[in-house]
Write an enzyme that holds these catalytic residues in place. Structure first.
Site, PDB file in Angstrom:
ATOM      1  N   ASP A 236       5.030   4.229  -4.289  1.00 50.04           N
ATOM      2  CA  ASP A 236       4.499   3.350  -5.327  1.00 50.04           C
ATOM      3  C   ASP A 236       5.540   2.271  -5.590  1.00 50.04           C
ATOM      4  OD1 ASP A 236       2.070   3.799  -7.569  1.00 50.04           O
ATOM      5  OD2 ASP A 236       3.670   2.443  -8.205  1.00 50.04           O
TER       6      ASP A 236
ATOM      7  N   ASP B 135       6.916  -1.488  -1.915  1.00 44.61           N
ATOM      8  CA  ASP B 135       6.126  -2.673  -2.242  1.00 44.61           C
ATOM      9  C   ASP B 135       5.294  -2.977  -1.007  1.00 44.61           C
ATOM     10  OD1 ASP B 135       5.086  -5.187  -2.677  1.00 44.61           O
ATOM     11  OD2 ASP B 135       6.979  -6.105  -3.298  1.00 44.61           O
ATOM     12  N   VAL B 136       3.992  -2.698  -1.065  1.00 42.64           N
ATOM     13  CA  VAL B 136       3.163  -2.803   0.133  1.00 42.64           C
ATOM     14  C   VAL B 136       3.008  -4.242   0.629  1.00 42.64           C
ATOM     15  CG1 VAL B 136       1.877  -0.688  -0.366  1.00 42.64           C
ATOM     16  CG2 VAL B 136       0.993  -2.900  -1.175  1.00 42.64           C
TER      17      VAL B 136
ATOM     18  N   ASN C  11      -3.832   2.950  -0.369  1.00 46.94           N
ATOM     19  CA  ASN C  11      -4.495   3.025  -1.667  1.00 46.94           C
ATOM     20  C   ASN C  11      -4.000   1.997  -2.679  1.00 46.94           C
ATOM     21  OD1 ASN C  11      -5.977   4.614  -3.931  1.00 46.94           O
ATOM     22  ND2 ASN C  11      -3.834   4.594  -4.598  1.00 46.94           N
TER      23      ASN C  11
ATOM     24  N   TYR D  39      -9.811 -10.772  -7.046  1.00 47.89           N
ATOM     25  CA  TYR D  39      -9.780  -9.359  -6.673  1.00 47.89           C
ATOM     26  C   TYR D  39     -10.855  -9.054  -5.642  1.00 47.89           C
ATOM     27  CZ  TYR D  39     -10.502  -4.295  -7.215  1.00 47.89           C
ATOM     28  OH  TYR D  39     -10.672  -2.958  -6.986  1.00 47.89           O
TER      29      TYR D  39
ATOM     30  N   LYS E  68     -10.674  -7.681  -1.670  1.00 49.94           N
ATOM     31  CA  LYS E  68     -11.287  -6.417  -1.287  1.00 49.94           C
ATOM     32  C   LYS E  68     -12.333  -6.616  -0.182  1.00 49.94           C
ATOM     33  CE  LYS E  68      -9.049  -3.468  -3.842  1.00 49.94           C
ATOM     34  NZ  LYS E  68      -8.216  -2.406  -3.243  1.00 49.94           N
TER      35      LYS E  68
END
Length: 295
Positions: free
Chosen positions: A37, A63-64, A90, A159, A163
């Site tokens: 995370d 940090d993705v 996720n 957002y 997605k």
């Protein structure tokens, strides 16, 4: 995948919400868990809870949006456990002030949302999939997208756009793995309303992506209605149980609710009929409802 005992699951964004629920669920199935995370303390807390419950877990700050962090996470997982069997991409964020026209979103919102919600998935696939393929063992990948990535309209445009992109990337992953005959399955998780803290994402916004005009806020009335809707939504544990079933059934599309079937049907029927769409709002906060038609 049926027998998960002794297998290894890596989960991003597992400091809370759906990610933490997935971690606990897989741990109960006998898996060893790698928790990551951007909030290091939250990741440690989830891992500690799993260890206290008698399962094996490690944690890392990730940090993705940084491919280096996902490379390091993969190195950590393989060095500690020797394999990765389930990867859950996720991690996700929602910029504040989402109920506004698309032209009012600052560039910083676009960059942040796409860095995390899209590139976080891309980085995870690039860092883990080649090694998982090389194992030549059964495995599974779960992408947490959103029903917002399947329907369209004016609401939460930044957002939702990120997605939509994550959906397309995950469909390509599934197709590519099918083409090479890989034993790795894929699930595209598209939750509707879930009682998580994702709508308080601003706590993790990088300082470099703060808009000059400041963080946009919802009106107190809209925020109150939204809080009520999400408070009464399904739990992350409910979603995790659905994911487990999907993994065992090797099911690709996983929607957590049928409340958005009509907007989905309307959009795709309009495309096929080559007619103008009549978009529905994911959340009609003015009515405290979901799936209501735009005026």
């Amino acid at each position: 995948m049926q027998n998960l005992v002794g297998k290894v699951a890596v989960i991003t964004g597992a400091g809370g919400g759906i990610g933490a629920a997935l971690a606990h669920m897989f741990a109960r199935e006998g898996m060893r868990i790698v928790i990551s995370d951007v909030d290091e303390q939250a990741a440690r807390s989830t891992a500690a809870d799993i260890v206290a419950g008698g399962s094996e877990a490690i944690s890392a700050r990730v940090d993705v949006s940084r491919h280096e962090d996902l490379d390091a996470l993969a190195d950590l997982a393989w060095s500690r456990f020797g394999s990765v069997d389930i990867l859950c991409n996720n991690a996700g964020i929602v910029p504040s002030g989402r109920y506004r026209p698309i032209w009012e979103f600052p560039l910083e919102d676009w960059r942040w949302a796409f860095d995390v919600n899209l590139m976080g998935v891309v980085h995870g696939l690039r860092s883990f999939i080649p090694r998982m393929i090389a194992q030549n063992t059964e495995g599974h990948v779960v992408t947490t997208a959103s029903v917002a990535g399947l329907v369209s309209g004016s609401g939460s445009a930044v957002y939702s756009a990120s997605k939509h992109a994550a959906v397309r990337v995950t469909e390509a992953l599934y197709a590519s793995l099918q083409e090479i005959g890989s034993p790795i399955g894929v699930t595209l998780l598209c939750p509707g309303l879930v009682n998580t803290n994702i709508y308080n994402s601003e706590r993790n916004r990088p300082s470099s992506l703060l808009p000059e005009q400041g963080i946009a806020e919802e009106t107190a009335e809209l925020q109150s209605i939204a809080d009520s809707l999400y408070r009464d939504a399904i739990s992350p544990d409910d979603v995790a149980n659905m994911v487990l079933k999907a993994v065992r059934e090797r099911r690709f599309y996983l929607l957590t609710s049928d409340n958005f079937d009509e907007p989905l049907r309307e959009r795709f029927e309009a495309i096929l009929a080559r007619r103008n769409p009549q978009f529905s709002k994911l959340l009609d906060l003015s009515k405290g409802d979901i799936g209501e038609k735009d005026a």
